[in-house]
Design an enzyme around this catalytic site. Structure first.
Site, PDB file in Angstrom:
ATOM      1  CG  ASP A   1      55.276  38.894   1.153  1.00 43.24           C
ATOM      2  OD1 ASP A   1      54.059  39.028   1.404  1.00 43.24           O
ATOM      3  OD2 ASP A   1      55.705  38.247   0.188  1.00 43.24           O
ATOM      4  N   GLY A   2      54.172  38.406   4.166  1.00 39.01           N
ATOM      5  CA  GLY A   2      53.843  37.216   4.960  1.00 39.01           C
ATOM      6  C   GLY A   2      52.857  37.455   6.093  1.00 39.01           C
ATOM      7  CG  ASN A   3      51.718  41.353   7.381  1.00 35.35           C
ATOM      8  OD1 ASN A   3      52.773  41.052   7.910  1.00 35.35           O
ATOM      9  ND2 ASN A   3      51.423  42.605   7.039  1.00 35.35           N
TER      10      ASN A   3
ATOM     11  NE  ARG B   1      52.873  34.032   2.326  1.00 29.65           N
ATOM     12  CZ  ARG B   1      53.947  34.326   1.614  1.00 29.65           C
ATOM     13  NH1 ARG B   1      54.838  33.391   1.358  1.00 29.65           N
ATOM     14  NH2 ARG B   1      54.136  35.553   1.152  1.00 29.65           N
TER      15      ARG B   1
ATOM     16  CB  SER C   1      52.166  47.585  -4.102  1.00 33.25           C
ATOM     17  OG  SER C   1      51.154  46.649  -4.422  1.00 33.25           O
ATOM     18  CB  THR C   2      50.253  50.972  -7.686  1.00 27.13           C
ATOM     19  OG1 THR C   2      51.427  50.264  -8.122  1.00 27.13           O
ATOM     20  CG2 THR C   2      50.641  52.393  -7.358  1.00 27.13           C
TER      21      THR C   2
ATOM     22  CG  ASN D   1      49.253  45.592  -1.971  1.00 24.76           C
ATOM     23  OD1 ASN D   1      50.129  46.121  -1.297  1.00 24.76           O
ATOM     24  ND2 ASN D   1      49.392  44.360  -2.438  1.00 24.76           N
TER      25      ASN D   1
ATOM     26  NE  ARG E   1      47.190  42.191  -0.948  1.00 21.26           N
ATOM     27  CZ  ARG E   1      48.025  41.596  -0.126  1.00 21.26           C
ATOM     28  NH1 ARG E   1      47.711  41.453   1.142  1.00 21.26           N
ATOM     29  NH2 ARG E   1      49.174  41.139  -0.540  1.00 21.26           N
TER      30      ARG E   1
END
Ligand code: FPP
Length: 259
Positions: free
Chosen positions: A36-38, A40, A81-82, A84, A87
């Site tokens: 996580d955090g790409n 940000r 994830s299912t 995502n 987005r």
């Protein structure tokens, strides 16, 4: 450079081991990572979100290489994830082409490093030729005996469990399985991770402390390790810190000691 590591079996060395050393005899058998955090990371640098994903792909490579060096048997990363799909389409498309180009660029090295790659999730529902490319990579590396590298794409833990339940129910309906025969092993045989050890260590980067529908069944007794570092900045050194911390956890699995 990896931190200095000591082998547990060497008594002399064992005597000189401190709490800050990695014990190669006590590594997790399966590490899960929520990368996580790409976004940000990128926005913090004034860049567009997708450059965070691109940088994140380099981190995947360096952490996988560390697993290869240390001989960690299984690494499973959460790439898409299912959920995502919610987005913006431009980000989804970027990620799909990043998975494809990562694979094309890495497949030879993965093979040389004896890595066996597997994609877990609803792979056959992915756009374009992705499923074909993924199955081809699985096929090329299927006889490799080193690190098992699972990439979760279009993956959801609840969806995996419901699918397993449906498969099992169908077998009962067909008469090939009785209700009494259903146990942990039968259930696990119907998951993407069949024949793999359960997750020992689950890492999540960038500060959030939740599982987000990742490997729900497999993480039943996992140790969790969280860091505020965004995924693109996560280094092999910090990964080793997580491994050392894992080695000092008191894992009782519901019993009174960890023997
Ligand atoms: C979560 O960060 C990350 C993702 C949804 C994508 C993960 C993908 C990669 C690391 C790319 C490379 C992967 C492989 C397997 C080649 P986020 O974008 O939700 O971060 P944020 O919470 O800061 O927005």
């Amino acid at each position: 450079m990896l931190k200095k590591v000591f082998f547990r079996k060497n008594t002399e060395m064992k005597q000189s081991m401190s709490k800050n050393d990695l014990d190669l005899g006590k590594l997790p058998q399966h590490v899960g990572i929520i990368m996580d955090g790409n976004g940000r990371w990128a926005t913090g640098k004034g860049l567009i979100r997708t450059s965070g994903h691109k940088a994140g792909a380099n981190t995947v490579k360096s952490i996988l290489n560390t697993c290869i060096k240390l001989n960690i048997p299984v690494l499973t990363v959460y790439a898409f994830s299912t959920e995502n799909w919610k987005r913006p389409i431009s980000e989804v498309n970027f990620l799909m082409s990043l998975f494809s180009s990562f694979l094309a660029a890495q497949i030879d090295e993965l093979s040389e490093n004896n890595v066996r790659i597997k994609f877990i999730g609803r792979i056959d529902e992915l756009p374009n030729n992705l499923a074909k490319e993924f199955h081809r990579a699985e096929d090329i590396t299927k006889n490799n005996t080193g690190v098992k590298f699972n990439v979760a794409i279009n993956y959801g833990g609840r969806d995996e469990i419901i699918t397993a339940v449906k498969n099992i129910a169908q077998q009962v309906k067909d008469g090939s399985l009785s209700v009494e025969q259903i146990d942990d092993k039968i259930f696990e045989d119907n998951l993407y991770t069949q024949n793999l050890p359960p997750v020992d260590l689950m890492i999540r980067t960038s500060g959030d402390m939740r599982l987000s529908n990742f490997l729900l069944w497999q993480s039943a007794y996992a140790e969790f390790w969280f860091t505020k570092t965004n995924w693109p900045d996560f280094t092999p050194e910090e990964f080793i810190e997580a491994l050392i911390d894992f080695q000092h956890r008191d894992r009782r699995f519901g019993g009174l000691d960890n023997k």
